[in-house]
Write an enzyme that holds these catalytic residues in place. Structure first.
Site, short mmCIF file in Angstrom:
data_model
loop_
_atom_site.label_atom_id
_atom_site.label_comp_id
_atom_site.label_asym_id
_atom_site.label_seq_id
_atom_site.Cartn_x
_atom_site.Cartn_y
_atom_site.Cartn_z
N ASP A 79 14.06 -22.49 12.54
CA ASP A 79 13.29 -22.49 11.29
C ASP A 79 11.88 -21.99 11.54
O ASP A 79 11.37 -22.01 12.67
CB ASP A 79 13.25 -23.88 10.68
CG ASP A 79 12.47 -24.89 11.52
OD1 ASP A 79 12.72 -24.95 12.75
OD2 ASP A 79 11.65 -25.63 10.96
N GLU A 172 12.63 -27.96 12.93
CA GLU A 172 11.62 -28.45 13.88
C GLU A 172 10.24 -28.47 13.24
O GLU A 172 9.43 -29.38 13.50
CB GLU A 172 11.60 -27.57 15.13
CG GLU A 172 10.73 -28.09 16.26
CD GLU A 172 9.28 -27.60 16.23
OE1 GLU A 172 8.47 -28.07 17.05
OE2 GLU A 172 8.97 -26.74 15.37
#
Length: 407
Positions: A79, A172
């Site tokens: 991400d 994350e």
């Protein structure tokens, strides 16, 4: 496929996570890239490739030694930050950077005065954006380096190594990446996140971290007749912000200094919502910070009535140092690998966190190694191709050294 092209291909996927989402992963578009990455691992010949329903990808490069050696892992997140758009990234390469300011597009310039880190990379080939999005080196550079390292090891069977596990995960950037990571399935004695910044970064100290959601309830009345009746949540939000120390913010701190960081405000007369993160390397100071924020909420309630201000605190991760200290061979291997690859190590605390912090507390010691990106989370982000290549070499060398670890 070479390392540069692999990375640039990854940047074409919009994988921005969302702090406000309750789903896992937090955005469906992350799964689009996850499916692509899973297929790429299969096509590259890795084994045991699987992706669970939450988008966590696991795979194995089998060892080529007969003796028993530790199984180690390499982890990166796919991400990108909610702070800046990752849609339609237009990556381009600046060959042999000359040390001057870089014009990303008309009116958008990455200057050496504001970003002196550029001068550390004169003569190198830099990948930059067009100034309208982030680049995504955090952490697609790490993914590219891991995948390329696994391909290199396959192509060079003379390099001996044990079983190598790789894993790639969502979310994350919103502190949730390790929450659904299956440590038991991963099956490693230790691992490394490839999620650091510039050349030589090695990190095994990080912030203790918490999120703080502040909800302030107001009362809306016509302003012409509001005396003694209106309770303006906008004003109370400003009052709450003013209770926190102005010199304990990200822009006023460095090194081991912690902070309170206001991420966003949604505000009106009837309700204001403030989103904060709290950070400190020291566990005791971290707890003091959380108590102080509760005291600020209590102050608003004392002044304007119980229930006016609601505070929700949630711990996100803790300083991994206490989990790494008992197994410093994990660090020693990286330092030796860097030395062998001609990389001067920079061992510094992370002014942030990685999935490795949470994983370390789940029983998987997991320090953080450089991936090469600089100026993360914004349009001035860049990565050096030469630094990415060094990161890949360090990964390969760690695998080789681990195979000889018990000799």
């Amino acid at each position: 496929m070479d390392l540069t092209q692999r990375f640039i291909n990854y940047t074409k996927f919009d994988t921005q996570s969302s702090e406000t989402s309750e789903s896992v992963p937090s955005t469906a578009k992350q799964l689009v890239f996850a499916e692509y990455l899973k297929k790429e691992l299969e096509d590259e010949g890795l084994e045991d490739v699987e992706m669970d329903e939450k988008g966590y990808i696991y795979a194995t490069l089998p060892g080529n030694v007969k003796k028993e050696v530790p199984t180690i892992g390499f982890i990166s997140h796919y991400d990108t930050s909610p702070d800046c758009s990752g849609k339609d990234v237009k990556a381009r390469i600046i060959r042999q950077y000359d040390g001057k300011d870089i014009t990303l597009s008309e009116g958008i310039v990455t200057s050496t005065k504001k970003f002196p880190e550029l001068l550390d990379h004169v003569g190198e080939d830099l990948i930059v954006t067009d100034g309208t999005t982030l680049l995504g080196a955090d952490d697609k550079a790490g993914i590219a380096e891991i995948v390329q390292a696994m391909c290199f090891l396959q192509q060079h069977p003379e390099i001996k190594h044990g079983d190598i596990r790789v894993a790639f995960n969502p979310d994350e950037e919103i502190g949730m990446g390790a929450h659904h990571f299956d440590v038991e399935k991963f099956g490693c004695q230790w691992a490394y996140t490839i999620d650091g910044s510039d050349l030589g970064d090695l990190e095994y100290e990080n912030f203790n971290a918490a999120s703080a959601k502040v909800k302030i309830k107001g009362v809306s009345v016509h302003p012409g007749y509001a005396k003694g009746k209106m309770l303006n949540a906008n004003r109370l939000a400003a009052e709450f912000i003013g209770l926190l120390p102005a010199d304990e913010t990200p822009e006023a701190t460095e090194g081991y200094q912690g902070f309170y960081h206001l991420l966003g405000i949604s505000s009106g007369i009837e309700q204001a919502d403030l989103s904060y993160i709290i950070r400190d390397h020291d566990k005791q100071r971290f707890e003091v910070r959380k108590r102080f924020m509760q005291k600020c909420a209590d102050t608003i309630n004392y002044r304007y009535g119980e229930g006016t201000c609601e505070l929700t605190l949630r711990d996100q991760y803790y300083n991994m140092k206490e989990m790494i200290d008992p197994c410093m061979h994990v660090i020693d291997l990286v330092l030796k690998a860097m030395q062998d690859c001609g990389v001067p190590p920079r061992v510094e605390p992370i002014r942030g966190g990685t999935d490795g912090a949470q994983l370390s507390f789940k029983g998987l010691p997991c320090p953080n190694i450089f991936a090469g990106g600089v100026n993360f989370h914004g349009p001035h982000e860049f990565v050096s191709i030469q630094v990415m290549e060094k990161a890949m070499q360090v990964i390969v060398r760690i695998c080789e050294l681990t195979a000889a670890y018990n000799d």
